[in-house]
Scaffold this active site. Structure first.
Site, mmCIF file in Angstrom:
data_model
loop_
_atom_site.group_PDB
_atom_site.id
_atom_site.type_symbol
_atom_site.label_atom_id
_atom_site.label_comp_id
_atom_site.label_asym_id
_atom_site.label_seq_id
_atom_site.Cartn_x
_atom_site.Cartn_y
_atom_site.Cartn_z
ATOM 1 N N ARG A 128 -5.966 4.863 3.776
ATOM 2 C CA ARG A 128 -5.849 5.285 2.375
ATOM 3 C C ARG A 128 -6.541 4.316 1.439
ATOM 4 N NH1 ARG A 128 -0.684 6.308 -0.696
ATOM 5 N NH2 ARG A 128 -2.106 6.777 -2.387
ATOM 6 N N ARG A 176 -1.220 2.121 -9.328
ATOM 7 C CA ARG A 176 -2.084 0.943 -9.216
ATOM 8 C C ARG A 176 -3.273 1.011 -10.171
ATOM 9 N NH1 ARG A 176 -0.684 3.583 -4.933
ATOM 10 N NH2 ARG A 176 0.732 2.678 -3.401
ATOM 11 N N LYS A 218 1.898 -11.762 -2.547
ATOM 12 C CA LYS A 218 1.117 -11.245 -1.418
ATOM 13 C C LYS A 218 -0.335 -10.980 -1.820
ATOM 14 C CE LYS A 218 -0.089 -8.646 2.206
ATOM 15 N NZ LYS A 218 -1.249 -7.960 1.676
ATOM 16 N N PRO A 235 -0.934 -15.247 3.308
ATOM 17 C CA PRO A 235 -0.261 -14.036 2.808
ATOM 18 C C PRO A 235 0.887 -13.634 3.729
ATOM 19 C CG PRO A 235 -2.658 -13.734 2.961
ATOM 20 C CD PRO A 235 -2.325 -14.995 3.683
ATOM 21 N N ASP A 237 3.326 -10.571 4.393
ATOM 22 C CA ASP A 237 3.751 -9.188 4.155
ATOM 23 C C ASP A 237 4.944 -8.909 5.063
ATOM 24 O OD1 ASP A 237 2.887 -8.695 6.737
ATOM 25 O OD2 ASP A 237 0.906 -8.103 6.086
#
Length: 287
Positions: A128, A176, A218, A235, A237
DNA sequence: GGGCAGGCATCGA
DNA sequence: TCGATGCCTGCC
């Protein structure tokens, strides 16, 4: 890293850690695709490149000048990844992840492009994200021709700053979109200055990035690592968090890896997501 | 249709 | 400081 320059090709050889499929598949970039002939084609900023993987290394289809000015830096050619992998021998999980991810390189991408793509990435999967980024570029990026095809550069902040969030609706980026437009306006106004940011220590860079709406820890770490070459960024997640709590139950501090922390993170992330099936536990993390 | 996803901001304890 | 919730979208 050694190479032979021929007419419009650069052949890397004696390369221990340069695997396009590992590098492009580990979730750090979104504009590289494998082609029907097995080569890779990608666009970074306003440059396009075709790349072929070979047993000895890789062949870049570009001039020596482009290789030296653009791609050598982009592919982090000056770093000895094999040495980093070897340094993890005492780290059980880290060394397994590194062995699995051998060939990954941390791409030194454009800060603005990296910031945007990781804003897009939140609560999204790679397929995506790639779709959103491609629609963003094809609508708002400058067109150019390369490798016999039409390409689009990544949209410039000045262009994006003029848009209203609603104008990004065709991207299907959801909430977003507003973050992207606000970030572009912050760049244009001078509130965000990538040259200044690049001179900051990693912790301060991350602190400043998180001042932007829609940018949390993140996304800021990803931007620092992939966009500013801050290889001490790490990072975290949900997947990394899960793995760390299992394998480092007594606590985990990425600073033990020093300047290689971000590279170790990429090995771990790739291993968690793509580790050998059948050797996984219920939560999907390889044993 | 409801749940969830590689995250963030906001709100209330 | 921490946990719950909404947010666009798309897939299961």
């Amino acid at each position: 890293m050694r190479y032979i320059a021929q007419e419009n090709t650069i052949q890397l050889f004696e390369v221990e850690d340069f695997k396009p499929e590992q590098t492009f598949g580990c979730g750090q970039c979104f504009r590289w695709d494998i082609q029907p002939d097995g080569s890779w084609f990608g666009i970074a900023g306003g440059e396009a490149l075709r790349l072929c993987s070979t047993p000895e290394g890789a062949v870049f289809h570009c001039t020596e000048e482009k290789f030296r000015q653009v791609w050598a830096r982009y592919f982090d050619c000056g770093r000895d990844y094999a040495e980093i992998r070897r340094s993890l021998s005492e780290d059980s999980f880290g060394s397994r992840a590194a062995a699995f991810g051998a060939g990954i390189r941390i791409l030194r991408q454009d800060p603005w492009e990296t910031l945007c793509t990781f804003i897009f990435s939140q609560c999204n999967n790679i397929a995506r994200i790639k779709g959103i980024v491609e629609r963003f570029c094809s609508r708002f990026g400058a067109p150019f021709e390369a490798d016999g095809r039409m390409c689009h550069a990544f949209p410039e902040p000045a262009e994006v700053a003029l848009l209203e969030p609603e104008m990004l609706e065709p991207l299907r980026a959801g909430y977003r979109a507003e973050y992207i437009v606000r970030a572009a306006r912050a760049v244009v106004s001078g509130e965000v200055d990538f040259d200044e940011l690049s001179r900051l220590p990693t912790a301060e860079l991350i602190r400043q990035l998180t001042q932007l709406r829609g940018v949390g820890e993140k996304v800021a770490h990803c931007t620092a690592l992939f966009g500013f070459g801050k290889t001490d960024a790490f990072p975290i997640d949900v997947w990394i968090r899960r793995a760390l709590s299992r394998y480092y139950a007594d606590g985990f501090d990425p600073s033990i890896y020093g300047d290689s922390a971000g590279i170790v993170q990429q090995y771990m992330f790739h291993y968690i997501r793509n580790g050998i099936e059948g050797r996984q536990s219920a939560d999907g993390i390889p044993d």
